[in-house]
Design a protein around this motif. Structure first.
Motif, PDB file in Angstrom:
ATOM      1  N   VAL A  61      16.284  -2.741   1.937  1.00  0.00           N
ATOM      2  CA  VAL A  61      15.252  -3.333   1.070  1.00  0.00           C
ATOM      3  C   VAL A  61      13.893  -3.000   1.673  1.00  0.00           C
ATOM      4  CG1 VAL A  61      14.349  -5.432   0.023  1.00  0.00           C
ATOM      5  CG2 VAL A  61      16.810  -5.221   0.463  1.00  0.00           C
ATOM      6  N   SER A  62      13.063  -2.321   0.882  1.00  0.00           N
ATOM      7  CA  SER A  62      11.748  -1.917   1.373  1.00  0.00           C
ATOM      8  C   SER A  62      10.643  -2.624   0.595  1.00  0.00           C
ATOM      9  CB  SER A  62      11.579  -0.395   1.266  1.00  0.00           C
ATOM     10  OG  SER A  62      11.779   0.043  -0.064  1.00  0.00           O
ATOM     11  N   LYS A  63       9.453  -2.529   1.113  1.00  0.00           N
ATOM     12  CA  LYS A  63       8.304  -3.206   0.518  1.00  0.00           C
ATOM     13  C   LYS A  63       8.013  -2.646  -0.870  1.00  0.00           C
ATOM     14  CE  LYS A  63       3.610  -4.674   1.776  1.00  0.00           C
ATOM     15  NZ  LYS A  63       2.509  -4.510   2.765  1.00  0.00           N
ATOM     16  N   LYS A  64       7.639  -3.523  -1.777  1.00  0.00           N
ATOM     17  CA  LYS A  64       7.352  -3.104  -3.151  1.00  0.00           C
ATOM     18  C   LYS A  64       6.133  -2.194  -3.184  1.00  0.00           C
ATOM     19  CE  LYS A  64       4.858  -7.439  -3.787  1.00  0.00           C
ATOM     20  NZ  LYS A  64       4.882  -8.754  -4.439  1.00  0.00           N
ATOM     21  N   ASP A  65       6.103  -1.361  -4.225  1.00  0.00           N
ATOM     22  CA  ASP A  65       4.917  -0.530  -4.454  1.00  0.00           C
ATOM     23  C   ASP A  65       3.779  -1.458  -4.849  1.00  0.00           C
ATOM     24  OD1 ASP A  65       6.351   1.749  -3.964  1.00  0.00           O
ATOM     25  OD2 ASP A  65       6.886   2.036  -6.063  1.00  0.00           O
ATOM     26  N   THR A  66       2.717  -1.458  -4.086  1.00  0.00           N
ATOM     27  CA  THR A  66       1.654  -2.425  -4.315  1.00  0.00           C
ATOM     28  C   THR A  66       0.307  -1.764  -4.557  1.00  0.00           C
ATOM     29  OG1 THR A  66       1.256  -2.616  -1.940  1.00  0.00           O
ATOM     30  CG2 THR A  66       2.794  -4.184  -2.928  1.00  0.00           C
ATOM     31  N   PHE A  67      -0.642  -2.593  -4.934  1.00  0.00           N
ATOM     32  CA  PHE A  67      -2.013  -2.158  -5.138  1.00  0.00           C
ATOM     33  C   PHE A  67      -2.931  -3.326  -4.806  1.00  0.00           C
ATOM     34  CE2 PHE A  67      -0.776  -4.335  -8.918  1.00  0.00           C
ATOM     35  CZ  PHE A  67      -1.918  -4.958  -9.388  1.00  0.00           C
ATOM     36  N   THR A  68      -4.181  -3.032  -4.532  1.00  0.00           N
ATOM     37  CA  THR A  68      -5.176  -4.077  -4.306  1.00  0.00           C
ATOM     38  C   THR A  68      -6.299  -3.913  -5.311  1.00  0.00           C
ATOM     39  OG1 THR A  68      -6.247  -2.707  -2.621  1.00  0.00           O
ATOM     40  CG2 THR A  68      -4.664  -4.355  -1.856  1.00  0.00           C
ATOM     41  N   LEU A  69      -6.877  -5.031  -5.695  1.00  0.00           N
ATOM     42  CA  LEU A  69      -7.946  -5.053  -6.684  1.00  0.00           C
ATOM     43  C   LEU A  69      -9.276  -5.236  -5.970  1.00  0.00           C
ATOM     44  CD1 LEU A  69      -8.344  -5.166  -9.835  1.00  0.00           C
ATOM     45  CD2 LEU A  69      -8.305  -7.663  -9.580  1.00  0.00           C
ATOM     46  N   SER A  70     -10.299  -4.530  -6.428  1.00  0.00           N
ATOM     47  CA  SER A  70     -11.611  -4.688  -5.813  1.00  0.00           C
ATOM     48  C   SER A  70     -12.697  -4.777  -6.881  1.00  0.00           C
ATOM     49  CB  SER A  70     -11.913  -3.532  -4.846  1.00  0.00           C
ATOM     50  OG  SER A  70     -11.922  -2.295  -5.520  1.00  0.00           O
ATOM     51  N   VAL A  71     -13.734  -5.574  -6.581  1.00  0.00           N
ATOM     52  CA  VAL A  71     -14.885  -5.770  -7.471  1.00  0.00           C
ATOM     53  C   VAL A  71     -16.141  -5.607  -6.613  1.00  0.00           C
ATOM     54  CG1 VAL A  71     -13.571  -7.343  -8.933  1.00  0.00           C
ATOM     55  CG2 VAL A  71     -14.966  -8.262  -7.065  1.00  0.00           C
ATOM     56  N   PRO A  72     -17.301  -5.493  -7.228  1.00  0.00           N
ATOM     57  CA  PRO A  72     -18.527  -5.403  -6.419  1.00  0.00           C
ATOM     58  C   PRO A  72     -18.632  -6.581  -5.454  1.00  0.00           C
ATOM     59  CG  PRO A  72     -19.013  -4.900  -8.716  1.00  0.00           C
ATOM     60  CD  PRO A  72     -17.587  -5.373  -8.671  1.00  0.00           C
ATOM     61  N   PHE A  73     -18.901  -6.286  -4.195  1.00  0.00           N
ATOM     62  CA  PHE A  73     -18.902  -7.349  -3.188  1.00  0.00           C
ATOM     63  C   PHE A  73     -20.186  -8.168  -3.229  1.00  0.00           C
ATOM     64  CE2 PHE A  73     -21.911  -5.476  -0.249  1.00  0.00           C
ATOM     65  CZ  PHE A  73     -21.802  -4.115  -0.476  1.00  0.00           C
ATOM     66  N   TRP A  74     -21.220  -7.652  -3.922  1.00  0.00           N
ATOM     67  CA  TRP A  74     -22.442  -8.427  -4.052  1.00  0.00           C
ATOM     68  C   TRP A  74     -22.399  -9.244  -5.344  1.00  0.00           C
ATOM     69  CZ3 TRP A  74     -22.162  -3.121  -4.547  1.00  0.00           C
ATOM     70  CH2 TRP A  74     -22.360  -2.614  -5.838  1.00  0.00           C
ATOM     71  N   THR A  75     -23.189 -10.300  -5.406  1.00  0.00           N
ATOM     72  CA  THR A  75     -23.238 -11.141  -6.587  1.00  0.00           C
ATOM     73  C   THR A  75     -24.047 -10.452  -7.674  1.00  0.00           C
ATOM     74  OG1 THR A  75     -23.109 -13.153  -5.254  1.00  0.00           O
ATOM     75  CG2 THR A  75     -23.929 -13.385  -7.504  1.00  0.00           C
ATOM     76  N   THR A  76     -23.448 -10.334  -8.855  1.00  0.00           N
ATOM     77  CA  THR A  76     -24.118  -9.691  -9.985  1.00  0.00           C
ATOM     78  C   THR A  76     -25.045 -10.695 -10.683  1.00  0.00           C
ATOM     79  OG1 THR A  76     -22.271  -8.184 -10.324  1.00  0.00           O
ATOM     80  CG2 THR A  76     -23.756  -8.519 -12.178  1.00  0.00           C
ATOM     81  N   ALA A  77     -26.245 -10.248 -10.965  1.00  0.00           N
ATOM     82  CA  ALA A  77     -27.224 -11.120 -11.614  1.00  0.00           C
ATOM     83  C   ALA A  77     -27.350 -10.758 -13.086  1.00  0.00           C
ATOM     84  CB  ALA A  77     -28.577 -11.003 -10.929  1.00  0.00           C
TER      85      ALA A  77
END
Length: 249
Positions: free
Chosen positions: A143-159
């Motif tokens: 049993v191996s680790k599932k195929d995964t992904f990470t989500l990313s958004v702008p790290f600064w606060t949007t005005a």
């Protein structure tokens, strides 16, 4: 006077062991005869052995397998199978596969949950006939680790200003084997704020998508956070918080 000599040939006694291998034990009436410690010649024709192959699967996935049977000449019973030592989070379907009378194998499926234990495991298979003793066999399950992904958004606060629209890039970082489409969902949008498209999808082969955040003329002022959930075709969701500020126009 003639003398006659009788020559006697002593043939060694031996027992037949049908279908034996290093990891399994035979079953059936021929393997459990209580009349003698050593099976008589040909007795093993009423036995059977199981065969199995290694299986690999990933968390969140399923994999099909087959348990085969090697039958002695006189063995024609159905054999019910039981699996022991399955790791945490892995389930068997059906729960009791059956090799039908005179059949050659039984199909089964192993399913691993998103949090299934990782590693290599030795699974024991027990074959129970209508009459006679059980047979056993083993196979390796990885049993191996599932195929995964990470989500990313702008790290600064949007005005945002009231009545204004801002385009934001939502990105994913894919593991090597992850090739699924990912749909996006936005939770916790404050009054007066909307997103377009409402059902965004980052397709296989794409690394990001553009989302429009729109503030109405009377949108509430202040600091807000929206929860963005990324849902793949299979496997676990990923999520990320997106922060923005709404100011007076």
């Amino acid at each position: 006077m003639k003398r006659f000599f009788v020559i006697s040939l002593l043939l060694p006694m031996f027992a037949v062991n049908f279908g034996c291998d290093k990891s399994g034990t035979p079953g059936g009436p021929g393997a459990t005869d209580s009349k003698s410690k050593t099976p008589a010649y040909g007795q093993a024709d009423n036995t059977f052995n199981l065969t199995a192959s290694a299986i690999s699967l990933k968390q969140g996935d399923a994999s099909a397998g087959t348990i085969g049977i090697k039958r002695g000449t006189d063995f024609d019973q159905s054999v019910t199978l039981a699996f022991e030592d399955l790791p945490k989070g892995v389930v068997l379907e059906p729960t009791a596969p059956v090799i039908l009378s005179k059949g050659t194998d039984a199909k089964f499926t192993l399913k691993a949950g998103d949090d299934a234990s990782l590693g290599d495991f030795t699974i024991k298979v027990i074959g129970h006939p209508s009459k006679g003793g059980d047979a056993t066999e083993q196979f390796k399950l990885t049993v191996s680790k599932k195929d995964t992904f990470t989500l990313s958004v702008p790290f600064w606060t949007t005005a945002l200003k009231q009545g204004e629209t801002k385009i934001v890039t939502i990105s994913i970082s894919r593991d090597k084997a992850f090739d699924q489409d990912v749909s996006l969902k936005f939770d916790g949008l404050p009054k007066g704020i909307s997103v377009e498209p409402t059902s965004a999808v980052i397709k296989n082969g794409e690394a990001d998508t553009k989302i429009s955040f729109k503030a109405k003329e009377d949108a509430g002022l202040g600091d807000f956070a929206v929860q963005i959930t990324a849902h793949p075709t299979k496997g676990a969701d990923a999520s990320h918080e997106f922060k923005f500020t709404v100011a007076k126009k």
